[in-house]
Design an enzyme around this catalytic site. Structure first.
Site, PDB file in Angstrom:
ATOM      1  N   CYS A 291       0.832  -1.193   0.000  1.00  8.61           N
ATOM      2  CA  CYS A 291       0.000   0.000   0.000  1.00  8.61           C
ATOM      3  C   CYS A 291       0.869   1.247   0.000  1.00  8.61           C
ATOM      4  O   CYS A 291       2.005   1.223   0.456  1.00  8.61           O
ATOM      5  CB  CYS A 291      -0.933   0.073   1.196  1.00  8.61           C
ATOM      6  SG  CYS A 291      -1.934  -1.394   1.441  1.00  8.61           S
TER       7      CYS A 291
ATOM      8  N   LYS B  24       9.984 -15.217 -13.635  1.00  2.28           N
ATOM      9  CA  LYS B  24       9.516 -14.210 -14.594  1.00  2.28           C
ATOM     10  C   LYS B  24       8.318 -14.745 -15.372  1.00  2.28           C
ATOM     11  O   LYS B  24       7.335 -14.053 -15.567  1.00  2.28           O
ATOM     12  CB  LYS B  24      10.615 -13.828 -15.597  1.00  2.28           C
ATOM     13  CG  LYS B  24      11.740 -12.957 -15.091  1.00  2.28           C
ATOM     14  CD  LYS B  24      11.402 -11.489 -14.971  1.00  2.28           C
ATOM     15  CE  LYS B  24      11.066 -11.134 -13.551  1.00  2.28           C
ATOM     16  NZ  LYS B  24      12.175 -10.922 -12.659  1.00  2.28           N
TER      17      LYS B  24
ATOM     18  N   HIS C 149      16.902 -37.002 -10.142  1.00  2.00           N
ATOM     19  CA  HIS C 149      16.548 -37.401  -8.775  1.00  2.00           C
ATOM     20  C   HIS C 149      15.059 -37.198  -8.486  1.00  2.00           C
ATOM     21  O   HIS C 149      14.655 -37.210  -7.329  1.00  2.00           O
ATOM     22  CB  HIS C 149      17.403 -36.619  -7.771  1.00  2.00           C
ATOM     23  CG  HIS C 149      18.873 -36.898  -7.929  1.00  2.00           C
ATOM     24  ND1 HIS C 149      19.426 -38.119  -7.635  1.00  2.00           N
ATOM     25  CD2 HIS C 149      19.888 -36.139  -8.397  1.00  2.00           C
ATOM     26  CE1 HIS C 149      20.728 -38.098  -7.884  1.00  2.00           C
ATOM     27  NE2 HIS C 149      21.024 -36.900  -8.360  1.00  2.00           N
TER      28      HIS C 149
ATOM     29  N   TRP D 182      -2.842  -2.619  -1.581  1.00  2.00           N
ATOM     30  CA  TRP D 182      -2.547  -4.009  -1.919  1.00  2.00           C
ATOM     31  C   TRP D 182      -3.174  -4.819  -0.795  1.00  2.00           C
ATOM     32  O   TRP D 182      -2.740  -4.755   0.359  1.00  2.00           O
ATOM     33  CB  TRP D 182      -1.044  -4.231  -1.982  1.00  2.00           C
ATOM     34  CG  TRP D 182      -0.664  -5.614  -2.430  1.00  2.00           C
ATOM     35  CD1 TRP D 182      -0.652  -6.098  -3.706  1.00  2.00           C
ATOM     36  CD2 TRP D 182      -0.220  -6.695  -1.607  1.00  2.00           C
ATOM     37  NE1 TRP D 182      -0.231  -7.405  -3.716  1.00  2.00           N
ATOM     38  CE2 TRP D 182       0.033  -7.797  -2.444  1.00  2.00           C
ATOM     39  CE3 TRP D 182      -0.017  -6.839  -0.232  1.00  2.00           C
ATOM     40  CZ2 TRP D 182       0.480  -9.023  -1.954  1.00  2.00           C
ATOM     41  CZ3 TRP D 182       0.425  -8.064   0.250  1.00  2.00           C
ATOM     42  CH2 TRP D 182       0.670  -9.142  -0.611  1.00  2.00           C
TER      43      TRP D 182
ATOM     44  N   ARG E  63       3.105   0.363  -5.452  1.00  5.88           N
ATOM     45  CA  ARG E  63       2.998  -0.297  -4.152  1.00  5.88           C
ATOM     46  C   ARG E  63       1.716  -1.114  -4.005  1.00  5.88           C
ATOM     47  O   ARG E  63       1.527  -1.805  -2.998  1.00  5.88           O
ATOM     48  CB  ARG E  63       3.070   0.745  -3.029  1.00  5.88           C
ATOM     49  CG  ARG E  63       4.363   1.522  -3.034  1.00  5.88           C
ATOM     50  CD  ARG E  63       4.355   2.560  -1.949  1.00  5.88           C
ATOM     51  NE  ARG E  63       4.392   1.933  -0.645  1.00  5.88           N
ATOM     52  CZ  ARG E  63       5.498   1.567  -0.022  1.00  5.88           C
ATOM     53  NH1 ARG E  63       6.658   1.776  -0.585  1.00  5.88           N
ATOM     54  NH2 ARG E  63       5.449   1.019   1.157  1.00  5.88           N
TER      55      ARG E  63
ATOM     56  N   GLU F  74      15.187 -17.771 -11.694  1.00 11.19           N
ATOM     57  CA  GLU F  74      14.729 -16.422 -12.025  1.00 11.19           C
ATOM     58  C   GLU F  74      13.877 -16.431 -13.305  1.00 11.19           C
ATOM     59  O   GLU F  74      12.842 -15.770 -13.380  1.00 11.19           O
ATOM     60  CB  GLU F  74      15.948 -15.497 -12.177  1.00 11.19           C
ATOM     61  CG  GLU F  74      15.708 -14.172 -12.862  1.00 11.19           C
ATOM     62  CD  GLU F  74      14.716 -13.253 -12.165  1.00 11.19           C
ATOM     63  OE1 GLU F  74      14.235 -13.595 -11.072  1.00 11.19           O
ATOM     64  OE2 GLU F  74      14.394 -12.210 -12.746  1.00 11.19           O
TER      65      GLU F  74
ATOM     66  N   GLU G 142       5.089 -15.147 -13.005  1.00 12.10           N
ATOM     67  CA  GLU G 142       4.462 -13.926 -12.486  1.00 12.10           C
ATOM     68  C   GLU G 142       3.860 -13.072 -13.604  1.00 12.10           C
ATOM     69  O   GLU G 142       2.908 -12.336 -13.379  1.00 12.10           O
ATOM     70  CB  GLU G 142       5.440 -13.096 -11.649  1.00 12.10           C
ATOM     71  CG  GLU G 142       6.548 -12.442 -12.409  1.00 12.10           C
ATOM     72  CD  GLU G 142       7.470 -11.608 -11.526  1.00 12.10           C
ATOM     73  OE1 GLU G 142       7.028 -11.042 -10.530  1.00 12.10           O
ATOM     74  OE2 GLU G 142       8.670 -11.530 -11.863  1.00 12.10           O
TER      75      GLU G 142
ATOM     76  N   ASN H 109      -0.507   1.785   5.915  1.00 12.39           N
ATOM     77  CA  ASN H 109       0.295   0.793   5.198  1.00 12.39           C
ATOM     78  C   ASN H 109       0.943  -0.101   6.249  1.00 12.39           C
ATOM     79  O   ASN H 109       1.574   0.410   7.173  1.00 12.39           O
ATOM     80  CB  ASN H 109       1.369   1.508   4.364  1.00 12.39           C
ATOM     81  CG  ASN H 109       2.445   0.556   3.875  1.00 12.39           C
ATOM     82  OD1 ASN H 109       2.158  -0.595   3.579  1.00 12.39           O
ATOM     83  ND2 ASN H 109       3.672   1.031   3.805  1.00 12.39           N
ATOM     84  N   GLY H 110       0.784  -1.417   6.120  1.00 18.44           N
ATOM     85  CA  GLY H 110       1.365  -2.336   7.105  1.00 18.44           C
ATOM     86  C   GLY H 110       0.292  -3.299   7.580  1.00 18.44           C
ATOM     87  O   GLY H 110      -0.735  -3.472   6.917  1.00 18.44           O
TER      88      GLY H 110
ATOM     89  N   LYS I   9       4.890  -3.769  -6.523  1.00 18.74           N
ATOM     90  CA  LYS I   9       6.313  -3.591  -6.772  1.00 18.74           C
ATOM     91  C   LYS I   9       7.121  -3.640  -5.479  1.00 18.74           C
ATOM     92  O   LYS I   9       8.213  -4.180  -5.438  1.00 18.74           O
ATOM     93  CB  LYS I   9       6.521  -2.257  -7.497  1.00 18.74           C
ATOM     94  CG  LYS I   9       7.964  -1.967  -7.870  1.00 18.74           C
ATOM     95  CD  LYS I   9       8.418  -2.885  -8.989  1.00 18.74           C
ATOM     96  CE  LYS I   9       9.858  -2.676  -9.382  1.00 18.74           C
ATOM     97  NZ  LYS I   9      10.413  -3.864 -10.043  1.00 18.74           N
TER      98      LYS I   9
HETATM   99  C1  F6R Z   1      10.074 -10.411  -9.330  1.00 19.36           C
HETATM  100  C2  F6R Z   1      10.323  -9.324  -8.405  1.00 19.36           C
HETATM  101  C3  F6R Z   1      10.264  -9.616  -6.954  1.00 19.36           C
HETATM  102  C4  F6R Z   1      11.255  -8.748  -6.178  1.00 19.36           C
HETATM  103  C5  F6R Z   1      11.103  -8.994  -4.673  1.00 19.36           C
HETATM  104  C6  F6R Z   1      12.130  -8.224  -3.878  1.00 19.36           C
HETATM  105  O1  F6R Z   1      10.220 -10.004 -10.658  1.00 19.36           O
HETATM  106  O2  F6R Z   1      10.549  -8.206  -8.803  1.00 19.36           O
HETATM  107  O3  F6R Z   1      10.469 -10.965  -6.695  1.00 19.36           O
HETATM  108  O4  F6R Z   1      12.549  -9.074  -6.599  1.00 19.36           O
HETATM  109  O5  F6R Z   1       9.821  -8.615  -4.266  1.00 19.36           O
HETATM  110  O6  F6R Z   1      12.029  -6.862  -4.104  1.00 19.36           O
HETATM  111  P1  F6R Z   1      13.199  -5.879  -3.712  1.00 19.36           P
HETATM  112  O7  F6R Z   1      14.369  -6.219  -4.546  1.00 19.36           O
HETATM  113  O8  F6R Z   1      12.661  -4.511  -3.995  1.00 19.36           O
HETATM  114  O9  F6R Z   1      13.476  -6.089  -2.257  1.00 19.36           O
END
Ligand code: F6R
Length: 606
Positions: A2, A483, A502, A74, A27, A479, A486, A99-100, A601
């Protein structure tokens, strides 16, 4: 997560707040709302979904007033509904944004309801509004009310309260969640970060945990939890933190993928000393004192730590443990082998990572924050900072921040190796010269969109996919799978390719997409055998590889090649086609690339 915002003393407060919310939409984007006090009454607009819906609501019925607060949500407690959207108003007298997570909200809510308070949402946050009403009814002034409430609530919070009885001030507080106060000309502001305020002021005061403050048009008064006034210095934040646009690209993610040569070059510059040599931003003594490192991060940043472990252990001999931040301190980890915690976060605000860093610091470790947002909480709290200079990353899926993190981590590993006497001056110069070529090589890899498009079209029809890599490419497989899932919501798992036999190889069936990462490194032959085993069982091999390694493979169904590089650099370069594949698959499926469902984000809840 949020985002919260507030303004007092601004004549077009509603517009200023909306513009702040646009800067905070990263956020959370489940719902949003703004409240102002106009002619002694609280007036509220809320809308479910993206901010555009709130904008429409404000166009139909604008808000006036010179004081207000706003929120972009969020969802944590309570579904995505208008009733659960912030701001929350109690008794028509108090509005709050939060927020929290208020962890003891149930107990507080039960008590307040028993005392006759009527709740209108399922959120944990609404208790804050009722606690203010209760405190004001007890005759407390705003500062005493805030102090009493902080003594009652548990958990993480940054909140702002608007009180009809005190229409010249906002009451704000923080613990663990970020909060910036902006001091303007005849007006003051609050926001979850300084970017939210960048169109209003650059003069910012950061509260410490458990601080609360009264924010008036002519300035702010900060208090510590026990009610004693606190002096928190203001800082002038960098000017270029404004709202960024898509620059002609269809999505922020597409733009950010293309910004990687610059992001890498700028980050590399931060790791290159005036003498043109690599620097770790730490002096030799600080480097030599590093005896063992724990690396703390979440999500993509965690995968960056896993890649870096291969580099640091092989180039420096320093033992490394990579930890998922949200797991770290809750399992009472043994810390004695480690002198240093390297904490990686694009946003510098992920609460899991911040909490893990605080735990490491409490255990006596030196903390190094590797962050992309220079004024973030992790940057401010870490003992030392390593910057990535990727610029603002808006797309929820991390791209340029990841490759910038890897670049900085590789430079750090090389400088540490030199300081530990594991690398000679010539070896360092050789690696440095190779790293300097990265921006150009990544630029070439950006030409792969057209090659990857038909592969992505086919992948978009899959229900599930595997990503395989070995050695330093194993974390990249994780990774790549993250990608894909998500962005396109296709189930994807990453495995170390040697581990397939395994168990996971049982998953392979006819036409299952297997995205294989391969480089001409010492493990190539073994990794290739593992891929052949997957191919032999019907897996459709999509090879993302250096040209040299691809030339050895005769079983792939689709091949994407990047220029040949030193094996050290392969994970950085191969990240690019993995990002493009996930991006184009999502575009093909028509998902919301920049704001995938259920995500945000910056994740500032535990
Ligand atoms: C995936 C992604 C997330 C962030 C994770 C950590 O594409 O972006 O997995 O990497 O939420 O975020 P930060 O790096 O901002 O702590």
């Amino acid at each position: 997560m949020c985002g919260i915002v507030g303004a007092v003393g601004h004549e077009n407060c509603s517009q200023a707040l909306f513009d702040s919310l646009r800067r905070l939409e990263y956020r959370g984007y489940d719902s949003s709302g703004i409240v102002t006090i106009d002619e002694s009454e609280i007036t509220l607009r809320r809308a479910v979904g993206k901010l555009i819906n709130l904008e429409r609501a404000l166009q139909v019925s604008p808000l006036s007033g010179a004081i207000g607060i706003g929120h972009t949500r969020w969802a944590t407690h309570g579904g995505v509904t208008t009733e659960n959207a912030h701001p929350h108003v109690a008794s028509g007298r108090v509005a709050i944004v939060h927020n929290g997570i208020i962890e003891n909200h149930r107990v507080l809510r039960n008590r307040l309801q028993a005392d006759g308070h009527n709740f209108s949402s399922d959120t944990d946050s609404e208790v804050l509004a009722h606690l203010f009403v209760e405190a004001l009814d007890q005759g407390l002034d705003p500062a005493r009310a805030a102090q009493q409430i902080l003594g009652q609530i548990e958990g993480a919070y940054a909140f702002a309260a608007l009180l009809v009885d005190y229409p010249d001030m906002l009451v704000v507080a923080r613990n663990a969640s970020p909060l910036a106060l902006g001091v303007g000309d005849g007006a003051c502001y609050i926001g979850s970060d300084a970017i939210a305020l960048s169109h209003l002021t650059r003069k910012v005061i950061y509260l410490k945990d458990h601080d609360f403050a009264l924010v008036r048009a002519d300035g702010v008064t900060v208090y510590q939890a026990d009610g004693t006034p606190a002096n928190r210095e203001s800082v002038i934040v960098a000017a270029n933190q404004g709202l960024v646009d898509k620059g002609g690209y269809r999505h922020f993610m597409e733009k950010e993928i293309h910004e990687q040569p610059d992001a890498i070059a700028h980050s590399l510059a931060a790791m290159t000393g005036a003498d043109g040599r690599l620097t770790a931003q730490l002096d030799d003594k600080e480097l030599q004192d590093i005896e063992g490192m724990v690396m703390l991060a979440a999500g993509t940043s965690h995968y960056a730590t896993q890649v870096a472990r291969y580099w640091i252990e092989s180039l420096t001999g320093v033992p490394v443990s990579c930890e998922i931040a949200s797991e770290y301190h809750y399992r009472s980890p043994a810390t004695s082998p480690y002198s240093t915690a390297l904490v990686i976060s694009q946003s510098g605000e992920s609460l899991d990572t911040l909490m893990a860093m605080r735990h490491a610091a409490a255990c006596g470790m030196k903390t190094i924050g590797l962050v992309n947002v220079p004024d973030s909480t992790i940057a401010r709290e870490a003992d030392m900072v390593l910057p990535t200079r990727a610029g603002p990353e808006i797309g929820v899926a991390s791209t340029k921040a990841f490759t910038a993190q890897l670049t900085v981590l590789l430079c750090f590993a090389v400088a540490l190796g030199r300081s530990k006497g594991m690398l000679s001056r010539d070896q360092v110069a050789d690696i440095h010269a190779k790293i300097q070529a990265l921006p150009g090589l990544v630029g070439k890899a950006l030409g792969l969109f057209d090659v990857i498009r038909p592969i992505a079209s086919h992948l978009a029809t899959a229900k599930s996919a595997l990503y395989l890599g070995r050695g330093v490419l194993y974390p990249l497989a994780l990774e790549g799978a993250l990608k894909l899932k998500e962005l396109s919501y296709i189930h994807a798992e990453g495995f170390a390719s040697g581990e397939m036999k395994h168990g996971p190889i049982a998953l392979i069936e006819d036409d299952l997409p297997v995205v294989a990462l391969l480089a001409a490194d010492p493990l190539m032959a073994k990794a290739s055998s593992n891929l052949r085993e997957a191919s032999a069982r019907g897996g459709r091999i999509i090879l993302l590889s250096e040209a040299r390694a691809a030339a050895e493979v005769d079983y792939a169904d689709a091949v994407v090649t990047v220029p040949d590089v030193d094996p050290l650099l392969a994970p950085i370069l191969l990240a690019v086609p993995a990002q493009i594949l996930a991006y184009l698959t999502a575009v093909e499926k028509g998902t919301d690339v920049d704001q995938p469902r259920n995500l945000a984000k910056s994740v500032t809840v535990e």
